[in-house]
Design a protein around this motif. Structure first.
Motif, PDB file in Angstrom:
ATOM      1  N   ALA A   1       0.925  -1.481  -0.065  1.00 39.37           N
ATOM      2  CA  ALA A   1      -0.089   0.017   0.032  1.00 39.37           C
ATOM      3  C   ALA A   1       0.854   1.202   0.111  1.00 39.37           C
ATOM      4  CB  ALA A   1      -1.008  -0.203   1.405  1.00 39.37           C
ATOM      5  N   VAL A   2       1.824   1.211   0.833  1.00 41.09           N
ATOM      6  CA  VAL A   2       2.706   2.366   0.787  1.00 41.09           C
ATOM      7  C   VAL A   2       3.632   2.522  -0.475  1.00 41.09           C
ATOM      8  CG1 VAL A   2       4.943   3.015   2.131  1.00 41.09           C
ATOM      9  CG2 VAL A   2       3.130   2.465   3.421  1.00 41.09           C
ATOM     10  N   THR A   3       3.965   1.424  -1.101  1.00 37.57           N
ATOM     11  CA  THR A   3       4.752   1.567  -2.418  1.00 37.57           C
ATOM     12  C   THR A   3       3.498   2.179  -3.513  1.00 37.57           C
ATOM     13  OG1 THR A   3       6.053  -0.423  -1.653  1.00 37.57           O
ATOM     14  CG2 THR A   3       5.831   0.189  -4.218  1.00 37.57           C
ATOM     15  N   VAL A   4       2.686   1.790  -3.463  1.00 35.09           N
ATOM     16  CA  VAL A   4       1.538   2.266  -4.370  1.00 35.09           C
ATOM     17  C   VAL A   4       1.158   3.649  -4.194  1.00 35.09           C
ATOM     18  CG1 VAL A   4      -0.952   2.254  -5.316  1.00 35.09           C
ATOM     19  CG2 VAL A   4       0.521   0.044  -4.910  1.00 35.09           C
ATOM     20  N   ALA A   5       1.037   3.989  -3.061  1.00 37.67           N
ATOM     21  CA  ALA A   5       0.818   5.619  -2.507  1.00 37.67           C
ATOM     22  C   ALA A   5       1.922   6.256  -2.891  1.00 37.67           C
ATOM     23  CB  ALA A   5       0.262   5.663  -1.178  1.00 37.67           C
ATOM     24  N   ASP A   6       3.270   5.778  -2.558  1.00 39.36           N
ATOM     25  CA  ASP A   6       4.538   6.501  -3.046  1.00 39.36           C
ATOM     26  C   ASP A   6       4.793   6.920  -4.466  1.00 39.36           C
ATOM     27  OD1 ASP A   6       7.014   7.740  -2.045  1.00 39.36           O
ATOM     28  OD2 ASP A   6       7.771   5.913  -3.293  1.00 39.36           O
ATOM     29  N   ARG A   7       4.443   5.802  -5.069  1.00 38.03           N
ATOM     30  CA  ARG A   7       4.165   6.158  -6.740  1.00 38.03           C
ATOM     31  C   ARG A   7       3.171   6.950  -7.034  1.00 38.03           C
ATOM     32  NH1 ARG A   7       5.807   0.088  -9.043  1.00 38.03           N
ATOM     33  NH2 ARG A   7       7.764   0.372  -8.313  1.00 38.03           N
ATOM     34  N   TRP A   8       1.956   7.021  -6.800  1.00 39.50           N
ATOM     35  CA  TRP A   8       0.983   8.091  -7.076  1.00 39.50           C
ATOM     36  C   TRP A   8       1.437   9.506  -6.489  1.00 39.50           C
ATOM     37  CZ3 TRP A   8      -4.348   5.904  -5.554  1.00 39.50           C
ATOM     38  CH2 TRP A   8      -4.692   4.839  -6.385  1.00 39.50           C
ATOM     39  N   THR A   9       2.053   9.497  -5.227  1.00 41.72           N
ATOM     40  CA  THR A   9       2.543  10.853  -4.724  1.00 41.72           C
ATOM     41  C   THR A   9       3.505  11.280  -5.860  1.00 41.72           C
ATOM     42  OG1 THR A   9       2.134  10.110  -2.485  1.00 41.72           O
ATOM     43  CG2 THR A   9       3.749  11.992  -2.904  1.00 41.72           C
ATOM     44  N   ARG A  10       4.763  10.433  -6.279  1.00 46.43           N
ATOM     45  CA  ARG A  10       5.825  10.738  -7.121  1.00 46.43           C
ATOM     46  C   ARG A  10       5.330  11.281  -8.249  1.00 46.43           C
ATOM     47  NH1 ARG A  10      10.916   9.570  -4.922  1.00 46.43           N
ATOM     48  NH2 ARG A  10      10.720   8.075  -3.072  1.00 46.43           N
ATOM     49  N   GLN A  11       3.953  10.928  -8.947  1.00 43.99           N
ATOM     50  CA  GLN A  11       3.581  11.240 -10.272  1.00 43.99           C
ATOM     51  C   GLN A  11       3.041  12.808 -10.151  1.00 43.99           C
ATOM     52  OE1 GLN A  11       0.875   8.174 -11.194  1.00 43.99           O
ATOM     53  NE2 GLN A  11       2.391   6.699 -11.607  1.00 43.99           N
ATOM     54  N   GLY A  12       3.150  13.343  -9.157  1.00 48.42           N
ATOM     55  CA  GLY A  12       2.734  14.872  -8.912  1.00 48.42           C
ATOM     56  C   GLY A  12       1.664  15.248  -7.869  1.00 48.42           C
TER      57      GLY A  12
END
Length: 131
Positions: free
Chosen positions: A117-128
């Motif tokens: 869950a943290v990995t997915v959220a981190d990727r979304w966060t890094r996308q902007g």
């Protein structure tokens, strides 16, 4: 105020947020109770969802710009919402009821799901996030 001590408004934000998060967790565990020898789905879902949302918070500009909002939502709401103590106690209860395989599945599965869950959220966060 002692140098380095948090401002009273930040302490209040964490306290109010923590109360809100703890009440939300309590409400969900009341709505979806778990037998001591069954998989504790409510706490599992709470911890995974809380991990996801906590990791997603930096994506929101309002959270990045307002320290009080960040502490109210992070250590406040999500700190009160997620729970290591219930996770530990439910694992102990499963072991107590001879459900060793289920306890291990719960222990390892929760950590794995929270990290995912943290990995997915981190990727979304890094996308902007929102700017």
């Amino acid at each position: 105020m002692t140098p380095g001590a948090p401002a009273p408004r930040l302490l209040a934000a964490v306290a109010v947020g923590g109360a809100v998060g703890a009440l939300a967790r309590w409400g969900l565990t009341e709505a979806f109770p778990a037998d001591a020898d069954a998989f504790p789905w409510a706490i599992f879902a709470i911890n995974v969802a809380g991990s996801f949302v906590l990791a997603l918070l930096p994506a929101f500009g309002a959270v990045r710009r307002r320290r009080a909002l960040a502490v109210a939502l992070g250590p406040g709401v999500l700190g009160g919402f997620t729970t290591l103590s219930a996770y530990s106690e439910q694992s102990r209860a499963l072991l107590d009821h001879g459900r060793t395989g289920l306890a291990v599945t719960y222990l390892v599965g929760t950590v794995a799901a929270c990290l995912l869950a943290v990995t997915v959220a981190d990727r979304w966060t890094r996308q902007g996030g929102d700017e």
